[in-house]
Design a protein around this motif. Structure first.
Motif, PDB file in Angstrom:
ATOM      1  N   THR A 160       0.598  -1.542   0.239  1.00 13.06           N
ATOM      2  CA  THR A 160      -0.074  -0.131  -0.092  1.00 13.06           C
ATOM      3  C   THR A 160       0.830   1.192   0.172  1.00 13.06           C
ATOM      4  OG1 THR A 160      -1.880  -1.320   1.274  1.00 13.06           O
ATOM      5  CG2 THR A 160      -1.463   1.679   1.226  1.00 13.06           C
ATOM      6  N   GLY A 161       1.630   1.525   0.774  1.00  9.60           N
ATOM      7  CA  GLY A 161       3.166   2.526   0.604  1.00  9.60           C
ATOM      8  C   GLY A 161       3.736   2.630  -0.218  1.00  9.60           C
ATOM      9  N   ARG A 162       3.990   1.158  -0.841  1.00  7.25           N
ATOM     10  CA  ARG A 162       4.354   1.616  -2.319  1.00  7.25           C
ATOM     11  C   ARG A 162       3.493   2.468  -3.509  1.00  7.25           C
ATOM     12  NH1 ARG A 162       7.451  -4.327  -1.464  1.00  7.25           N
ATOM     13  NH2 ARG A 162       8.963  -3.707  -0.002  1.00  7.25           N
ATOM     14  N   ALA A 163       2.399   1.785  -3.471  1.00  6.45           N
ATOM     15  CA  ALA A 163       1.551   2.558  -4.422  1.00  6.45           C
ATOM     16  C   ALA A 163       1.086   3.360  -4.334  1.00  6.45           C
ATOM     17  CB  ALA A 163      -0.339   1.498  -4.211  1.00  6.45           C
ATOM     18  N   TRP A 164       0.934   4.411  -2.619  1.00  8.29           N
ATOM     19  CA  TRP A 164       0.997   5.155  -2.800  1.00  8.29           C
ATOM     20  C   TRP A 164       1.731   6.159  -3.116  1.00  8.29           C
ATOM     21  CZ3 TRP A 164      -4.089   6.693  -2.824  1.00  8.29           C
ATOM     22  CH2 TRP A 164      -4.873   5.857  -1.883  1.00  8.29           C
ATOM     23  N   LEU A 165       2.994   5.874  -3.064  1.00  8.40           N
ATOM     24  CA  LEU A 165       4.926   6.847  -3.296  1.00  8.40           C
ATOM     25  C   LEU A 165       4.139   6.944  -5.366  1.00  8.40           C
ATOM     26  CD1 LEU A 165       7.267   7.907  -2.834  1.00  8.40           C
ATOM     27  CD2 LEU A 165       8.446   5.214  -2.541  1.00  8.40           C
ATOM     28  N   SER A 166       3.799   5.591  -5.833  1.00  6.70           N
ATOM     29  CA  SER A 166       3.427   5.537  -7.075  1.00  6.70           C
ATOM     30  C   SER A 166       3.081   6.449  -7.763  1.00  6.70           C
ATOM     31  CB  SER A 166       3.563   3.928  -7.409  1.00  6.70           C
ATOM     32  OG  SER A 166       4.904   3.074  -7.170  1.00  6.70           O
ATOM     33  N   CYS A 167       1.699   6.691  -6.610  1.00  6.83           N
ATOM     34  CA  CYS A 167       0.428   7.667  -7.144  1.00  6.83           C
ATOM     35  C   CYS A 167       1.014   8.806  -7.159  1.00  6.83           C
ATOM     36  CB  CYS A 167      -0.273   7.059  -6.389  1.00  6.83           C
ATOM     37  SG  CYS A 167      -1.690   5.708  -7.009  1.00  6.83           S
ATOM     38  N   ASP A 168       2.199   9.138  -6.443  1.00  3.19           N
ATOM     39  CA  ASP A 168       2.705  10.648  -5.760  1.00  3.19           C
ATOM     40  C   ASP A 168       2.641  11.588  -4.758  1.00  3.19           C
ATOM     41  OD1 ASP A 168       4.704  10.521  -8.228  1.00  3.19           O
ATOM     42  OD2 ASP A 168       2.755  11.485  -9.916  1.00  3.19           O
ATOM     43  N   GLN A 169       1.862  10.095  -4.014  1.00  5.21           N
ATOM     44  CA  GLN A 169       1.363  10.821  -2.896  1.00  5.21           C
ATOM     45  C   GLN A 169       2.383  10.508  -1.769  1.00  5.21           C
ATOM     46  OE1 GLN A 169      -2.740   9.903  -2.066  1.00  5.21           O
ATOM     47  NE2 GLN A 169      -3.476  10.285  -4.731  1.00  5.21           N
ATOM     48  N   PRO A 170       3.509  10.679  -1.520  1.00  7.24           N
ATOM     49  CA  PRO A 170       4.456  10.318  -0.469  1.00  7.24           C
ATOM     50  C   PRO A 170       3.791  10.392   1.453  1.00  7.24           C
ATOM     51  CG  PRO A 170       4.771  12.352  -1.273  1.00  7.24           C
ATOM     52  CD  PRO A 170       3.783  11.848  -2.345  1.00  7.24           C
ATOM     53  N   SER A 171       2.708  11.267   0.817  1.00  6.52           N
ATOM     54  CA  SER A 171       2.439  11.709   3.106  1.00  6.52           C
ATOM     55  C   SER A 171       1.665  10.503   2.973  1.00  6.52           C
ATOM     56  CB  SER A 171       1.631  13.435   2.527  1.00  6.52           C
ATOM     57  OG  SER A 171       1.018  13.094   2.002  1.00  6.52           O
ATOM     58  N   GLN A 172       0.897  10.691   2.068  1.00  4.56           N
ATOM     59  CA  GLN A 172       0.157   8.887   2.562  1.00  4.56           C
ATOM     60  C   GLN A 172       0.981   7.982   2.802  1.00  4.56           C
ATOM     61  OE1 GLN A 172      -3.869   8.909   3.000  1.00  4.56           O
ATOM     62  NE2 GLN A 172      -4.450   9.243   0.748  1.00  4.56           N
ATOM     63  N   ALA A 173       2.035   7.922   2.052  1.00  6.28           N
ATOM     64  CA  ALA A 173       2.842   6.550   1.828  1.00  6.28           C
ATOM     65  C   ALA A 173       3.630   6.491   3.012  1.00  6.28           C
ATOM     66  CB  ALA A 173       3.741   6.306   1.421  1.00  6.28           C
ATOM     67  N   LEU A 174       3.791   7.653   4.234  1.00  6.86           N
ATOM     68  CA  LEU A 174       5.208   7.635   4.312  1.00  6.86           C
ATOM     69  C   LEU A 174       4.458   6.458   6.480  1.00  6.86           C
ATOM     70  CD1 LEU A 174       7.615   9.215   5.900  1.00  6.86           C
ATOM     71  CD2 LEU A 174       6.309  10.914   6.395  1.00  6.86           C
ATOM     72  N   PRO A 175       3.157   6.730   6.774  1.00  7.37           N
ATOM     73  CA  PRO A 175       2.997   5.743   7.443  1.00  7.37           C
ATOM     74  C   PRO A 175       3.342   4.076   7.281  1.00  7.37           C
ATOM     75  CG  PRO A 175       1.117   6.847   7.321  1.00  7.37           C
ATOM     76  CD  PRO A 175       2.202   7.521   6.432  1.00  7.37           C
ATOM     77  N   PHE A 176       2.862   3.872   6.168  1.00  9.57           N
ATOM     78  CA  PHE A 176       2.911   2.302   5.873  1.00  9.57           C
ATOM     79  C   PHE A 176       3.930   2.206   5.713  1.00  9.57           C
ATOM     80  CE2 PHE A 176      -0.951   3.771   3.797  1.00  9.57           C
ATOM     81  CZ  PHE A 176      -2.466   3.054   4.603  1.00  9.57           C
ATOM     82  N   LEU A 177       4.829   2.565   4.781  1.00 10.13           N
ATOM     83  CA  LEU A 177       6.361   2.221   5.128  1.00 10.13           C
ATOM     84  C   LEU A 177       7.150   3.028   6.153  1.00 10.13           C
ATOM     85  CD1 LEU A 177       6.911   4.323   1.724  1.00 10.13           C
ATOM     86  CD2 LEU A 177       6.339   1.775   2.115  1.00 10.13           C
ATOM     87  N   ARG A 178       7.113   3.676   7.138  1.00  9.09           N
ATOM     88  CA  ARG A 178       7.800   4.134   8.108  1.00  9.09           C
ATOM     89  C   ARG A 178       7.068   2.210   9.038  1.00  9.09           C
ATOM     90  NH1 ARG A 178      10.327   8.368   9.616  1.00  9.09           N
ATOM     91  NH2 ARG A 178       9.123   9.469   8.956  1.00  9.09           N
TER      92      ARG A 178
END
Length: 437
Positions: free
Chosen positions: A352-370
């Motif tokens: 999910t984090g990688r998907a948000w990162l690919s969608c150019d939404q890094p703030s959405q990705a941050l909690p998942f990837l952390r």
């Protein structure tokens, strides 16, 4: 009294030389295989020299030619060159290879070609896209090919099939711990080539044959993934397509079909990673239509769909497939295949984090990837490296260059512990981007 039989004259120059040296074609291959073994290469088929002896001979692959000339030179006690055996003629540039289109190839001929040489090492293999990439998987929806029953030409045994099954799991453990190291990949491709020969020789039906076919498809998925991780993308695709081709012709059991769904989903992940979004979506739709999927297998396919949705910038699909993956994970059954046990909620969060990162939404990705970096076990260094690089990319896109550099330093410490050209390429690209910011 009948006249004594007279041996037919050799059909070509190589045949005449072998006759002069008192050497049979199988002996030639046996000596070549000794040289290949010293390099860690898989053996050629004992019959591999016969196409070289035809009236209009096939020319050996370059490595095989070098080995053959060295063997002949040692036997003759003088230098034997390519011209001495008629191998100095121009090669046909457009010679048909079954591996160029595994999905359309006759299965037995395809498996024999795989088992006989170094075709997977060719550097001019091209990626297939569009209909050429998805047709082998689409054919699976039509059901197995109806064939006349063939008598077995090789007796299967529990011990042999069990050995192949164990080899697949051993490869998975090696890949999880060290990645696609050169030696590990060579070993994996060698096992795949040898298993191809076993499958080609042991036709028939029954539980043991079903287990062999399932193991071969699992092996194709694993070795294909290792080639993908080594950035040998055309080779990975050919291996995936060969597994699909076997499933199309002989994949009649449910376990075989489920393993095929996992293979198709891995092929889709490769397509999504490379930006072939239509191919990835089509392959995942086909994998998801596999009948009676265990919940763990359905969760794996949904997790792949999360990642693919992010790569094609489809946030609604990211949320939908994340929910589906978590629902399947929360509804376990007793049929979970061994290859699906890696998937956890943390794995879905990472996708999910990688998907948000690919969608150019890094703030959405941050909690998942952390949370993924915090949760990953050190026993899986490639996954740990992947997670750290994802987080470094995310904080860089959020504008925190200092933390991005700190994470890249952590990644640099991990990169020597794992062999993954895919991760090395990502590390180098991200390091350049952070340094240039």
């Amino acid at each position: 009294m009948e006249p004594a039989a007279v041996d037919a004259p050799p059909a070509n120059v190589l045949g005449a030389l072998l006759q002069q040296l008192g050497m049979g074609p199988e002996q030639l291959i046996a000596r070549i295989n000794q040289r290949r073994a010293r390099r860690g290469c898989s053996p050629l088929s004992p019959k591999a020299a016969y196409p070289w002896l035809r009236e209009i001979p096939s020319l050996p692959q370059p490595d095989n030619q070098t080995d053959a000339l060295a063997v002949l030179t040692a036997r003759a006690g003088r230098c034997i060159t390519a011209s001495d055996v008629g191998w100095d003629l121009p090669r046909h540039r457009h010679r048909h290879r079954h591996l160029d289109a595994p999905g359309d190839a006759p299965l037995e001929a395809l498996l024999q070609e795989i088992s006989q040489g170094d075709l997977m090492d060719r550097r001019h293999l091209l990626m297939l896209t569009g209909a050429a990439a998805t047709a082998p998987a689409l054919a699976l929806l039509l059901g197995p090919i109806e064939e006349a029953s063939a008598a077995s030409s090789g007796q299967l045994s529990e011990r042999l099939v069990g050995s192949i099954e164990r080899a697949v799991r051993d490869l998975r453990e090696i890949d999880d711990s060290t990645g696609s190291a050169s030696g590990d990949l060579t070993w994996g491709v060698g096992i795949w080539q040898s298993a191809s020969r076993v499958v080609a020789q042991a036709r028939g039906s029954g539980p043991l044959a079903d287990r062999l076919h399932t193991a071969y498809i699992e092996l194709s998925e694993q070795v294909g993934w290792m080639c993908f991780d080594a950035r040998r993308h055309p080779q990975a695709q050919r291996i995936y397509h060969t597994g699909m081709r076997l499933a199309r012709e002989r994949g009649t059991s449910l376990t075989t079909r489920h393993s095929t769904a996992n293979l198709v989903a891995s092929a889709a992940y490769q397509s999504a990673w490379l930006g072939h979004h239509n191919d990835a979506a089509a392959l995942l739709d086909i994998a998801a239509r596999t009948p009676d999927l265990p919940s763990a297998a359905a969760a794996v396919i949904a997790e792949r769909r999360v990642y693919a949705a992010g790569r094609r910038h489809d946030p609604d699909a990211v949320l939908r497939y994340r929910d589906e993956a978590l629902l399947q994970l929360g509804s376990p059954d007793e049929r979970a295949p061994w290859w699906a046990t890696w998937l956890t909620k943390d794995s879905v969060d990472a996708a999910t984090g990688r998907a948000w990162l690919s969608c150019d939404q890094p703030s959405q990705a941050l909690p998942f990837l952390r949370s993924r970096v915090e949760a990953i076990a050190p026993d899986y260094p490639r996954d740990q490296l992947h997670a750290v690089l994802d987080l470094a990319d995310t904080v860089h896109q959020c504008g925190d260059g200092d933390q991005a550099r700190e994470l890249l330093g952590q990644a640099e410490g991990l990169i020597d512990t794992v062999s993954s050209q895919r991760m090395v390429h990502r590390f180098e690209a991200l390091s350049s981007a952070v340094a240039g910011a």
